[in-house]
Scaffold this motif. Structure first.
Motif, PDB file in Angstrom:
ATOM      1  N   PHE A 174      22.736 -38.537 -73.179  1.00 26.63           N
ATOM      2  CA  PHE A 174      23.191 -37.463 -72.312  1.00 26.63           C
ATOM      3  C   PHE A 174      23.307 -36.130 -73.048  1.00 26.63           C
ATOM      4  O   PHE A 174      23.701 -36.082 -74.214  1.00 26.63           O
ATOM      5  CB  PHE A 174      24.520 -37.852 -71.663  1.00 26.63           C
ATOM      6  N   PRO A 175      22.965 -35.023 -72.365  1.00 23.54           N
ATOM      7  CA  PRO A 175      22.956 -33.699 -73.010  1.00 23.54           C
ATOM      8  C   PRO A 175      24.323 -33.323 -73.562  1.00 23.54           C
ATOM      9  O   PRO A 175      25.345 -33.557 -72.928  1.00 23.54           O
ATOM     10  CB  PRO A 175      22.554 -32.758 -71.867  1.00 23.54           C
ATOM     11  N   ARG A 176      24.297 -32.698 -74.763  1.00 28.53           N
ATOM     12  CA  ARG A 176      25.552 -32.302 -75.386  1.00 28.53           C
ATOM     13  C   ARG A 176      25.449 -30.933 -76.045  1.00 28.53           C
ATOM     14  O   ARG A 176      26.190 -30.629 -76.965  1.00 28.53           O
ATOM     15  CB  ARG A 176      25.973 -33.340 -76.435  1.00 28.53           C
ATOM     16  N   GLN A 234      17.494 -36.017 -75.181  1.00 26.96           N
ATOM     17  CA  GLN A 234      18.481 -35.031 -74.743  1.00 26.96           C
ATOM     18  C   GLN A 234      17.831 -33.686 -74.463  1.00 26.96           C
ATOM     19  O   GLN A 234      18.119 -33.043 -73.448  1.00 26.96           O
ATOM     20  CB  GLN A 234      19.568 -34.872 -75.810  1.00 26.96           C
ATOM     21  N   ARG A 235      16.944 -33.250 -75.354  1.00 25.59           N
ATOM     22  CA  ARG A 235      16.301 -31.941 -75.176  1.00 25.59           C
ATOM     23  C   ARG A 235      15.404 -31.916 -73.947  1.00 25.59           C
ATOM     24  O   ARG A 235      15.318 -30.899 -73.250  1.00 25.59           O
ATOM     25  CB  ARG A 235      15.510 -31.572 -76.433  1.00 25.59           C
ATOM     26  N   ILE A 236      14.725 -33.030 -73.679  1.00 22.26           N
ATOM     27  CA  ILE A 236      13.875 -33.096 -72.490  1.00 22.26           C
ATOM     28  C   ILE A 236      14.726 -32.970 -71.232  1.00 22.26           C
ATOM     29  O   ILE A 236      14.396 -32.226 -70.298  1.00 22.26           O
ATOM     30  CB  ILE A 236      13.073 -34.410 -72.470  1.00 22.26           C
ATOM     31  N   ILE A 237      15.850 -33.680 -71.203  1.00 23.94           N
ATOM     32  CA  ILE A 237      16.743 -33.605 -70.049  1.00 23.94           C
ATOM     33  C   ILE A 237      17.281 -32.189 -69.889  1.00 23.94           C
ATOM     34  O   ILE A 237      17.320 -31.641 -68.778  1.00 23.94           O
ATOM     35  CB  ILE A 237      17.903 -34.612 -70.204  1.00 23.94           C
ATOM     36  N   GLU A 238      17.689 -31.580 -70.996  1.00 22.31           N
ATOM     37  CA  GLU A 238      18.205 -30.211 -70.941  1.00 22.31           C
ATOM     38  C   GLU A 238      17.138 -29.246 -70.424  1.00 22.31           C
ATOM     39  O   GLU A 238      17.436 -28.322 -69.660  1.00 22.31           O
ATOM     40  CB  GLU A 238      18.696 -29.789 -72.323  1.00 22.31           C
ATOM     41  N   ARG A 239      15.883 -29.473 -70.841  1.00 22.84           N
ATOM     42  CA  ARG A 239      14.800 -28.595 -70.385  1.00 22.84           C
ATOM     43  C   ARG A 239      14.577 -28.751 -68.883  1.00 22.84           C
ATOM     44  O   ARG A 239      14.397 -27.760 -68.167  1.00 22.84           O
ATOM     45  CB  ARG A 239      13.511 -28.918 -71.151  1.00 22.84           C
ATOM     46  N   PHE A 240      14.593 -29.993 -68.398  1.00 22.62           N
ATOM     47  CA  PHE A 240      14.429 -30.218 -66.964  1.00 22.62           C
ATOM     48  C   PHE A 240      15.562 -29.550 -66.180  1.00 22.62           C
ATOM     49  O   PHE A 240      15.331 -28.916 -65.146  1.00 22.62           O
ATOM     50  CB  PHE A 240      14.404 -31.714 -66.662  1.00 22.62           C
ATOM     51  N   ILE A 241      16.783 -29.709 -66.678  1.00 23.33           N
ATOM     52  CA  ILE A 241      17.930 -29.116 -65.987  1.00 23.33           C
ATOM     53  C   ILE A 241      17.817 -27.594 -65.976  1.00 23.33           C
ATOM     54  O   ILE A 241      18.097 -26.939 -64.969  1.00 23.33           O
ATOM     55  CB  ILE A 241      19.246 -29.565 -66.649  1.00 23.33           C
ATOM     56  N   ALA A 242      17.383 -27.026 -67.107  1.00 25.16           N
ATOM     57  CA  ALA A 242      17.210 -25.571 -67.172  1.00 25.16           C
ATOM     58  C   ALA A 242      16.147 -25.107 -66.182  1.00 25.16           C
ATOM     59  O   ALA A 242      16.285 -24.055 -65.548  1.00 25.16           O
ATOM     60  CB  ALA A 242      16.841 -25.159 -68.593  1.00 25.16           C
TER      61      ALA A 242
END
Length: 464
Positions: A174-176, A234-242
């Motif tokens: 999970f993103p942190r 985590q970085r992939i998830i953060e990029r999708f969310i962004a």
């Protein structure tokens, strides 16, 4: 005349020979160990060069050739065959590379899910595991129609929801990022697959289950688990969310988009965990959107709830998450499928003492104003990095937490016998699964089987 009786001669074994014999026995036991890897059979490290492996193979081949062990020919033959099998696996570079990949895949799965404190180990040993095994024997169409429960984690912002999910799943997905705030649901969909080990991350439209598109490209990425670091995920998830939030003001809660992490591996149970956005007090519009999203999941009859509350607060019963469960959970009684988990227990004890914690657990109904399946304190404030926290792996943290609670129980009798820590959360989930499966899943399965039987009978009748 007395004649001295002759004594039978006792063969003398030189100490050096005895040591060599003992070494040979240990070597034989190592080679014959059914769980030994090819490297362990040959007695070389996994990073050994081809020349080192070849030299060790030649030495073992000579030492354990059956012709040199006529008194134990059968055993020597077994040892010799295992040596040759190991050499056959490692001598070819491409075959060795595939073998190494399989070893790493097994290590990832076992470390994450099969060890002590993992949800895989806990659930497979309980009723849920038996149900999953039974499902494997059902016709595929029927098994696909039977919905399994999902664990939905609700709570206020920064209560420790993501950290709790990481302890349950034994994965720091999970993103942190500093200041990062997730305004949509993140679904971790674990799937038991004996011969797979892969991760797929995608943004899904909740209305139709289709992958969302950004700049004409589907928001999904897939890769083998082997060699992938958790920070990459985590970085992939953060990029999708962004990307998603780039289409609005970055503050709205998105109820029509869901991040899904699909994890397929041999040692995971088929299970879904959903991390919902934390309930905030302000701004009012974000709060309302979060509540609407939370209610949608609570109304799902296949939802089991983990309600996460900051345990370092004096009053637990004022939690908005508890109010939402009371008013909108489809289960009746309202908290019959809810486990309340309080985080930051170490901070509470530091300020208020062990007696206060024992008093809190002595009367859960009075503390939270309801009767959940269980009220369980945990210690999970740390933020994992590369699946580690301060140099400790997630399984190590589970052991550290258990040791701390055992220390407290030794000091405070009122804590003895109480559910404490993530292992107790897993035990409570297992009990909750068993209840849910007997009350919901089994009747559902019976109805489906009756319908299938009736449809089959009708089809046979149509054929005359």
């Amino acid at each position: 005349m007395l004649i001295a009786a002759s004594r039978p001669s006792i063969p003398h074994v030189h100490p050096v020979s005895a040591c060599i014999m003992a070494d040979r026995e240990r070597e034989a036991a190592r080679i014959l160990n059914p769980a030994a890897t090819a490297y362990e059979v040959l007695g070389v490290p996994p990073n050994a060069t081809h020349e080192q492996i070849a030299a060790q193979h030649r030495e073992l081949r000579v030492r354990w050739h059956p012709d040199k062990h006529r008194n134990s020919h059968e055993r020597a033959t077994q040892i010799f065959q295992k040596i040759e099998q190991a050499w056959d696996t490692l001598q070819d570079p491409s075959r060795r590379a595939k073998y190494d990949q399989e070893l790493r895949r097994q290590a990832v799965s076992q470390d994450a899910f099969a060890g002590e404190g993992s949800i895989g180990a806990t659930l497979r040993s309980g009723a849920y595991g038996r149900i999953l095994k039974a499902m494997e024997e059902l016709p595929r169409g029927l098994a696909d129609d039977l919905l399994l429960p999902q664990i939905v984690v609700v709570g206020s912002e920064s209560a420790g929801k993501s950290s709790l999910m990481e302890r349950i799943a034994m994965q720091a997905f999970f993103p942190r990022a500093e200041g990062f705030c997730t305004r949509m649901a993140i679904r971790l969909k674990m799937m038991h697959r004996p011969h797979e080990s892969r991760v797929m991350i995608r943004c899904l439209r909740t209305s139709n289950g289709q992958v969302a598109m950004f700049n004409g490209m589907p928001a999904e990425q897939r890769f083998e688990v082997d060699g992938v670091q958790h920070t990459v995920i985590q970085r992939i998830i953060e990029r999708f969310i962004a990307q998603v939030h780039g289409q609005d003001d970055g503050r709205s809660v998105l109820t029509d988009i869901e991040i899904e992490i699909e994890f397929r591996a041999c040692n995971v149970p088929t299970l879904t965990l959903v991390d919902l956005p934390g309930i905030v007090s302000m701004p009012a519009d974000v709060r309302q959107q979060t509540l609407e999203l939370t209610r949608r999941y609570l109304r799902d009859p296949n939802t089991l709830v983990l309600c996460v509350i900051n345990g370092n607060e004096a009053a637990l019963r004022g939690s908005r998450a508890l109010e939402e469960i009371s008013e909108h959970a489809v289960a009746r009684p309202a908290f019959s499928k809810t486990i309340v988990v309080t985080t930051r227990t170490d901070l509470w004890v530091q300020s208020n003492g062990l007696v206060s914690l024992a008093r809190r657990l002595a009367d859960p109904k009075n503390e939270v104003g309801c009767e959940p399946v269980a009220l369980i304190p945990v210690i999970n404030r740390e933020a994992p990095k590369e699946n580690q926290v301060d140099g400790y792996s997630l399984p190590d943290l589970v052991k550290k937490e258990r040791a701390k609670f055992e220390e407290w129980q030794a000091k405070e009798p009122g804590l003895r016998g109480k559910p404490l820590g993530i292992l107790s959360v897993l035990d409570a989930l297992n009990d909750l699964f068993e209840t849910h499966m007997s009350e919901v899943w089994v009747p559902q399965a019976k109805r489906k089987l009756i319908e299938l039987r009736a449809a089959t009978k009708k089809q046979l009748g149509d054929f005359g």
